[in-house]
Structures are given as C-alpha cells and as structure tokens.
Motif scaffolding. Structure first.
Motif, short mmCIF file in Angstrom:
data_model
loop_
_atom_site.label_atom_id
_atom_site.label_comp_id
_atom_site.label_asym_id
_atom_site.label_seq_id
_atom_site.Cartn_x
_atom_site.Cartn_y
_atom_site.Cartn_z
N GLY A 468 -73.08 61.04 -11.71
CA GLY A 468 -73.70 60.91 -10.31
C GLY A 468 -75.10 61.70 -10.42
N MET A 469 -75.88 61.36 -9.51
CA MET A 469 -77.16 62.35 -9.49
C MET A 469 -77.12 63.16 -8.23
SD MET A 469 -80.96 60.74 -8.53
CE MET A 469 -82.21 61.92 -7.74
N PHE A 470 -77.41 64.60 -8.29
CA PHE A 470 -77.36 65.81 -7.28
C PHE A 470 -78.34 66.12 -6.93
CE2 PHE A 470 -73.68 65.18 -10.23
CZ PHE A 470 -72.45 65.40 -9.58
N ASP A 471 -78.42 66.27 -5.56
CA ASP A 471 -79.72 66.96 -4.81
C ASP A 471 -79.67 68.46 -5.09
OD1 ASP A 471 -78.16 67.83 -2.84
OD2 ASP A 471 -78.36 66.50 -1.42
N PRO A 472 -80.55 69.26 -4.40
CA PRO A 472 -80.77 70.59 -4.67
C PRO A 472 -79.47 71.37 -3.91
CG PRO A 472 -83.01 69.80 -4.44
CD PRO A 472 -82.02 68.43 -4.27
N ASP A 473 -78.83 70.56 -3.17
CA ASP A 473 -77.69 71.07 -2.31
C ASP A 473 -76.40 71.01 -2.89
OD1 ASP A 473 -79.29 72.39 -0.29
OD2 ASP A 473 -79.01 70.62 1.03
N GLY A 474 -76.58 70.34 -4.17
CA GLY A 474 -75.29 69.85 -4.73
C GLY A 474 -74.61 68.48 -4.19
N HIS A 475 -75.14 67.66 -3.38
CA HIS A 475 -74.54 66.62 -2.89
C HIS A 475 -74.71 65.26 -3.85
CE1 HIS A 475 -74.87 68.61 1.24
NE2 HIS A 475 -73.58 68.87 0.74
N VAL A 476 -73.83 64.47 -3.96
CA VAL A 476 -74.13 63.38 -4.66
C VAL A 476 -75.04 62.29 -3.80
CG1 VAL A 476 -73.02 61.30 -5.99
CG2 VAL A 476 -71.75 63.42 -5.68
N VAL A 477 -76.28 61.89 -4.56
CA VAL A 477 -77.23 60.97 -3.71
C VAL A 477 -77.38 59.62 -4.35
CG1 VAL A 477 -78.28 62.87 -2.20
CG2 VAL A 477 -78.91 62.29 -4.77
N ALA A 478 -76.86 59.51 -5.63
CA ALA A 478 -76.96 58.29 -6.27
C ALA A 478 -76.03 58.31 -7.46
CB ALA A 478 -78.36 58.21 -6.81
N VAL A 479 -75.81 56.94 -8.04
CA VAL A 479 -74.83 56.74 -9.19
C VAL A 479 -75.78 56.18 -10.14
CG1 VAL A 479 -73.10 55.51 -10.05
CG2 VAL A 479 -72.89 56.35 -7.68
N VAL A 480 -75.63 56.54 -11.51
CA VAL A 480 -76.21 56.29 -12.72
C VAL A 480 -75.95 54.56 -12.80
CG1 VAL A 480 -76.75 56.49 -15.11
CG2 VAL A 480 -76.31 58.44 -13.60
N GLY A 481 -77.07 53.86 -12.96
CA GLY A 481 -76.88 52.23 -12.99
C GLY A 481 -77.53 52.03 -14.49
N ALA A 482 -78.46 50.98 -14.49
CA ALA A 482 -79.16 50.35 -15.44
C ALA A 482 -80.45 51.36 -15.96
CB ALA A 482 -79.66 49.03 -15.48
N SER A 483 -80.74 51.16 -17.09
CA SER A 483 -82.08 51.57 -17.56
C SER A 483 -83.16 50.53 -17.58
CB SER A 483 -81.93 52.35 -18.81
OG SER A 483 -83.30 52.92 -19.36
N ASN A 484 -84.41 50.96 -16.94
CA ASN A 484 -85.43 50.23 -16.85
C ASN A 484 -86.77 50.80 -17.42
OD1 ASN A 484 -87.80 49.08 -15.54
ND2 ASN A 484 -86.35 47.87 -14.38
N ARG A 485 -87.11 49.97 -18.54
CA ARG A 485 -88.21 50.46 -19.38
C ARG A 485 -89.60 50.89 -18.61
NH1 ARG A 485 -88.08 47.42 -25.17
NH2 ARG A 485 -85.94 48.13 -25.68
N LEU A 486 -89.66 49.91 -17.59
CA LEU A 486 -91.12 50.06 -16.95
C LEU A 486 -90.93 51.28 -15.83
CD1 LEU A 486 -91.85 46.32 -15.88
CD2 LEU A 486 -92.81 47.90 -17.68
N ASP A 487 -89.68 51.35 -15.08
CA ASP A 487 -89.58 52.51 -14.29
C ASP A 487 -88.96 53.63 -14.28
OD1 ASP A 487 -91.08 50.73 -12.49
OD2 ASP A 487 -89.50 49.46 -12.15
N GLY A 488 -88.50 53.92 -15.71
CA GLY A 488 -87.49 55.03 -16.05
C GLY A 488 -86.03 54.61 -15.57
N ASP A 489 -85.40 55.68 -15.43
CA ASP A 489 -83.85 55.56 -15.23
C ASP A 489 -83.51 55.17 -13.71
OD1 ASP A 489 -82.39 56.00 -17.78
OD2 ASP A 489 -83.64 57.93 -17.79
N MET A 490 -82.79 54.25 -13.65
CA MET A 490 -82.54 53.59 -12.30
C MET A 490 -81.27 53.85 -11.87
SD MET A 490 -83.59 49.82 -11.00
CE MET A 490 -82.04 49.11 -11.44
N LEU A 491 -81.46 54.58 -10.65
CA LEU A 491 -79.82 54.93 -10.01
C LEU A 491 -79.64 54.24 -8.81
CD1 LEU A 491 -81.36 57.69 -11.42
CD2 LEU A 491 -79.07 58.50 -11.37
#
Length: 714
Positions: A468-491
């Motif tokens: 998961g990706m967590f925001d500053p309040d500790g909530h799940v806001v995204a899920v780790v998916g694929a990696s993209n060299r052009l745009d960085g890690d994509m969630l």
C-alpha cells in the motif's frame, strides 16, 4: 437442405446468390452426394443405380437487405469457404476461421503515435474501426503530437484521440474523413465461455515496416469474468504490436487489449466488449472515463481538502502501515515468490494487486508483521486493472488501515509505500520507503486519472507489488502496481478498487475445467504427424543438436535449415543411428540446405505438397524425432519478409516467401517440417521469430530454392 448466401458485385448493383446445398442420403441416412460449388449438376453412383441432381441458383436484389455490420463496403466479393477445408474437424475449423478473418480483417488498423522530435513512431497499436463514421478502439498510449492510421487496404489517414480509460487500457480515436469506413461494430456478442476458440488479430512488423494484413492467432479462452475481462492461451506469443483485437468464430468482437505479466506469458487478458459498452457514452463524449467513474465512486460532490506539501509522515503512520501490511503466497507453496497486500477492514479483507495470477477461491498463506501466519483466500481479481481482493479466513479483529481519498494527494505530498521485498527474511515487519507524489511526465491520462506517480527514496522491488501507499493520516490511498521508467513508480488509486468492490466480491468468474473445444482438432493434427516421425532427423555438431531436418527422398536427401551447419555435420535418425552428412546445396536467401546421407531403410516423408499453401488459421504441427510436437495456427498468407539490420549471417528475417505460425512454445530446434492434419509437409520451419512465432518457408519455395525435383519425397 442448406441455404448459403454470398454477395457478388454486378456493375453498380448488389446481387445476392442463394445456393441450395441439397444433401442426398441412402436408406441408412449416410450422405451420398452434395453440391459444394456453382458447377453444373454432377452424377453419383448409389447402390440402386445412378441419380442426377440439380443445383438451383436464384438471383435476388438485396437492396432491402442491409449488409451485416462490420463487412467492408469495398469487399463485396468474398468467398465464404476456405479452399483447404474439408470434412475433417480441423478442416471445418479452418473454414470457420477463414470466414471470420475475411469478414473482420478490413476493420483492423495499425495506429501510430508520432512526436515532432522523432521520425519513427513513439508507439504503435493495433486498432479496430467500430463505427461507419470512423471511431476506432485501441489500447491506450502516451501523449503524442499527431496520429497516423494505416488501413489494411493501404490507405493512410490521420486520427485524433477522443476518450480513454487507463484502468481498462482503452483509447477511442476518430478518423479524419467522411467515410463510410469498414467496421466491425460493437455487436451483440453473447459473450465467451472457457474452452471456446477465438481469433486474435494484430499487426506485426519486420525491419520497422508494418505488414499490410493483420496476423492471426487461434486461441482458447481459459478464464472469463463476465462483462469485465477474458483470458486466453497466450503461449508466449502475441501478434506483435501492443494490443490485439479478439473475435469469436462468428466474427463478433469480444475483447480488446493484451495484458500479460513477466513469467506468466501463457496467460493474456483482454477487456470484454460488454465493459467497453458500459464506458461507451463517456468515451464517445471525449471524457477520461476513469475520472468520471472513479470520482463519482469517491463521493465527487464532496470537495477533498489537499494535504500541505510540508505535512510529515509520522511514526504513528509508519506503525499503522507496518501492522496492516501482509505478505502472501499460495498455500503449501513455500517456494513460490510471495507478494504483498494491505488489510483494510477489521474482518481481514485485503487489497492487493493481481499479477500474482491467482484465481478467486485459491487458498493463501498470509504472514503478518509480527511473524504470525494465518490462512486466507482470494476473493476477486482484475488482471486488466491489476487489482484484487483477498481475505483472512480465520476469525479475529485484525489490524488494518482504512481506505482514504487519493484526491487529497497533490504533487509534492509526502507519503509512505510499504511491502515485503522478496529478499526480506520471513517473520519480520515490512520495508517502508518514504516518497513524494510527482506529476506524470509522459502519460496521456491527466492528473486525477487512475494512476498515481511517486518518487521514492528506495525503489520498489519484487515482492512489494500489492503493498500500500499511505497518506500522512495513515490511510491507504493506492496499491503498488507496475514500474514505469519514464514516470517513476506507478500506483493504482484506491478508488479503482472502491469502484470495482462489489464486482470483485461477486464476480461471475469461470475458469477452463477440462478439455478445450479445440482439443479434438489438435488430436487430429497429432494423428496426422504420426506418419512423419520416422522422417524427422536431428542435425548434429559433434554430439550437440543444431537443427532438425526432414528426409524427402529415399536416397537420403534431407531438407533442413541452412544456418548453424558446421563443416562436418552429422545426422541422427529417428531410430538412433548416426550418419555423416554431405551438404549438397545451400540457399542463403531462404536459409535452407539440401543434405544427403548414405544409410539403408530410410523413411522419406510420405507427402509434401508444393501446389498449395496452408490457409490462414489452419492448424499445423512441428514434429520432433521423439514423437512430440508443437501445434500452432497459420497467422497469415505467405509474403516476403525483409531482413532486419545487423542480423546474423542467416537472418531471422529476409525471406523471399514465407508464412508465420504462432505456437504455444516453439521447438528448441528449427529446420524440421511443418505438417497439416492429413500428414502433408507444408513447409520448413527456418526461424523462431520473437514472441513465439515460427517463420516457415513453403514447400514450393523450398523446392525451387534447392532445385528439388517434383517427384522427390513422393
């Protein structure tokens, strides 16, 4: 009596030909005679004497009968039957594939996205025209300055993007011009079933030049989630460019896409046409369909208050993220690569990715941050969006992190991404990496679409997918998916899972259980190969096999691939005997060689046909001396294949005349025969192209290139 309709053009008028196929049977119901063309009536012998039958032809004006949607207006003369069909199961299958291919291929187009900075296309896709006024569906691509669309009849037109959906990998274009355009239509397909045969069409290229006609793969549906996605046997092969168009054997559009994952290339996934229809109004209106649907699912009417860029990720958030993040693997599969997930409800519901390739109902072993291991199962999956749900099946009040609102994350917002890398020892907490949200740099999809892009202090590594990706309040806001060299890690935004939540919990998922419908046709081809086994040999360099070959004459003539031959090759026969080899002739242009051995009791190939080429979609086999064989389908008509630059001495391209065969797993060695269901040798497999395709030189071209007499091998 059967009635078959076919269209003809007579001047400017359209005329429909009605052919009455009248089958005559004996007293036991066995067929004695039937008409299969527009020839004059023929006679047949019966047990009781001779009878004459007439073929009636009726010409009727069809101005009141509109042509079926999807048939090209230009293609008014179309043979409904494949020339190489017959009464065999594989022959009838070939006929059906041929009819479907001729019907839909005019609507298949290649789409090129160009930028002003480069002369070559930035991306290439395969598309399908779905309306007469020129709307085209294809797999979504990145931002470009202009778009070229190449039709199968050779025309080149410009196009423009209308609407798109990132989570379903779709893009809708409009052709510039009045039309009418040849089109397939969205149709009213009843959907597909596991085990059903379908055809996937797409464009391939050699030396950077596209083929004018699309290539075809005959595939089997293996998984279906009704009105969402379907999976097929990919067989480590695709038709080439990103995206393929899938039709059933009646010529109805059933899916679009081509999602596969590294290490799992046997499965490929397509967005179902039913899902496309549900997005149609948004796509045609020029919307980002994700934004329209996802923000509605996230209570669009409530304004989200953005985080300040300076808001820190506190130790409390780190502890919550660690306790909610889990490591998962299939139950009783300790050697399997694990992946990650996040518990989002106290009942143990977990959000995760899908490229672990598990099915709903599969049992899981779930490791918690404190080293405890519990049982779980997969609830629902979506391989197109790469998201899924799982659940701990043991009772408990599980540590979790609530799902948040990704709209609050602006470029510059700090975040935390957690997961279990594969190298991390089991029994401990997950790894966390601090990051910051960044804008996408080369994406078509505007901010607020289906994906978030993050710059991390530590890169995402294998095993962290699904974390998961967590925001500053500790909530799940995204899920780790694929990696993209052009745009960085994509969630993937959590709103995707929210929007699909009910469907993932109650998906009408079906998987192939038992034999596919095509198995009887494949068995027929395997039986046809049985007569060939003793004619297939192995070419050796010392003890090392370098190619296969085929005995084509009783005096020891062998046809094989030309490249890879050493100065002193030898040959191992199917019975294990080894004989020295004399190289008689080489054809560099076709990468072929004619060899000769001196041995007794040789079995020459029982039939090799130089008069006709195999039909598009025809099932063929590539046998080995041990009796095993790979089965594939002919992808297109024979054509020149240009040489690619910087190839080896005998290139993988550069053949004056060749056709391709898509195989599940290509043979380890080329040079052997390609055989049809009747046991006839139809060509020589000279090269394994990329993505699981065999390049095959037809028998007629092989005979001409090697100056082989017509009676050799008969």
């Amino acid at each position: 009596m059967r009635i078959i309709l076919s269209n003809m053009c007579l001047g400017a008028a359209r005329v429909q030909t009605i052919m009455f196929h009248h089958t005559v049977t004996d007293l036991h119901g066995s067929p004695l005679w039937w008409t299969d063309s527009m020839d004059t009536p023929r006679e047949t012998s019966t047990r009781g004497g001779r009878m004459k039958l007439a073929l009636f032809i009726v010409l009727v004006a069809t101005s009141a009968l509109p042509p079926r949607e999807g048939v090209a207006a230009q293609a008014c003369t179309t043979s409904l039957f494949n020339e190489n069909g017959g009464d065999s199961k594989s022959g009838r299958l070939t006929q059906r594939v041929g009819v479907a291919f001729k019907r839909v291929s005019p609507s298949i187009v290649s789409v090129e996205g160009h930028t002003k900075q480069t002369s070559r296309p930035w991306w290439r896709k395969t598309g399908v025209i779905v309306t007469a006024d020129g709307l085209v569906l294809c797999v979504a691509g990145g931002t470009v300055d202009f778009i070229k669309v190449l039709l199968s009849d050779g025309r080149e037109v410009s196009g423009r993007i209308v609407g798109w959906s990132g989570q379903w990998k779709l893009m809708l274009l409009r052709l510039d011009g009045d039309g009418p355009w040849p089109h397939a239509g969205l149709g009213d397909s009843p959907g597909v079933q596991p085990g059903q045969s379908v055809i996937a069409l797409g464009f391939r290229e050699y030396s950077g030049q596209p083929c004018q006609s699309p290539s075809l793969r005959l595939e089997t549906v293996t998984k279906v989630d009704s009105s969402a996605w379907l999976g097929t046997t990919g067989g480590h092969a695709s038709t080439g460019w990103t995206g393929e168009i899938v039709f059933n054997l009646a010529g109805d559009l059933v899916g679009l896409g081509d999602v596969s994952y590294p290490g799992q290339e046997d499965d490929r996934f397509f967005t179902d046409v039913g899902l496309i229809k549900s997005l149609w109004d948004n796509l045609r209106a020029g919307n980002d369909a994700d934004r329209e649907l996802l923000w509605t699912a996230a209570q669009r009417e409530e304004a989200a208050t953005p985080f300040e860029p300076s808001t820190p990720v506190t130790p409390f958030v780190r502890d919550r993220a660690a306790s909610a993040t889990v490591r998962m693997r299939a139950a009783n599969m300790e050697s399997e690569q694990p992946w990650s997930g996040v518990i989002v409800n106290r009942d143990g519901t977990i959000v995760t990715c899908q490229h672990h390739m598990k099915n709903p109902g599969d049992q899981l072993s779930i490791a918690l941050w404190d080293g405890q291991t519990v049982a779980g199962k997969v609830l629902g999956v979506n391989p197109i969006s790469d998201v899924g749900l799982a659940k701990i099946t043991e009772s408990g009040d599980w540590p979790h992190a609530d799902m948040g609102d990704s709209r609050r994350l602006q470029p510059g917002t700090r975040c935390l991404v957690g997961g279990y890398p594969g190298e991390l020892e089991p029994g401990g907490p997950p790894r966390g990496s601090a990051g910051v949200v960044v804008p996408p740099s080369h994406r078509l999809f505007v901010p607020g679409s289906y994906a978030l892009h993050v710059k991390l202090e530590l890169p995402v590594s294998g095993g962290m997918s699904g974390g998961g990706m967590f925001d500053p309040d500790g909530h799940v806001v995204a899920v780790v998916g694929a990696s993209n060299r052009l745009d960085g890690d994509m969630l993937y935004r959590i709103e995707i899972i929210r929007a699909q939540w009910d469907h993932l919990l109650d998906a009408k998922f079906r998987v192939l259980d038992g034999d596919a419908a095509i198995e009887s046709e494949r068995a027929e081809v395997r039986r046809g190969v049985e007569t060939m086994v003793r004619s297939v040999v192995t070419i050796l360099d010392g003890d090392e096999p370098v190619a296969l070959g085929t005995i084509v004459g009783p005096e020891g003539q062998i046809v094989t691939r030309g490249s890879g031959l050493t100065k002193t090759p030898s040959c191992r026969l199917a019975d294990g005997r080894i004989s020295p080899v004399e190289v008689v002739r080489l054809s560099r242009a076709n990468d072929l060689a004619l060899l000769k051995i001196s041995a007794n009791d040789l079995r020459a190939v029982p039939g090799w046909s130089a008069q006709e080429l195999p039909s598009i979609g025809e099932l063929v086999a590539i046998p080995t001396p041990g009796g095993a064989c790979s089965i594939g389908s002919v992808s297109g008509s024979a054509r020149p294949i240009p040489a690619a630059p910087n190839d080896e001495e005998f290139p993988h391209g550069g053949f004056p005349t060749a056709f391709e065969v898509g195989v599940g797993t290509g043979p380890l060695l080329t040079g052997g025969p390609v055989v049809d269901a009747s046991g006839r040798m139809r060509g020589v497999a000279v090269s394994v192209a990329s993505d699981g395709w065999l390049i095959v030189v037809p028998v007629s071209a092989a005979k001409d290139a090697l100056h082989i007499r017509d009676n050799e091998g008969q």
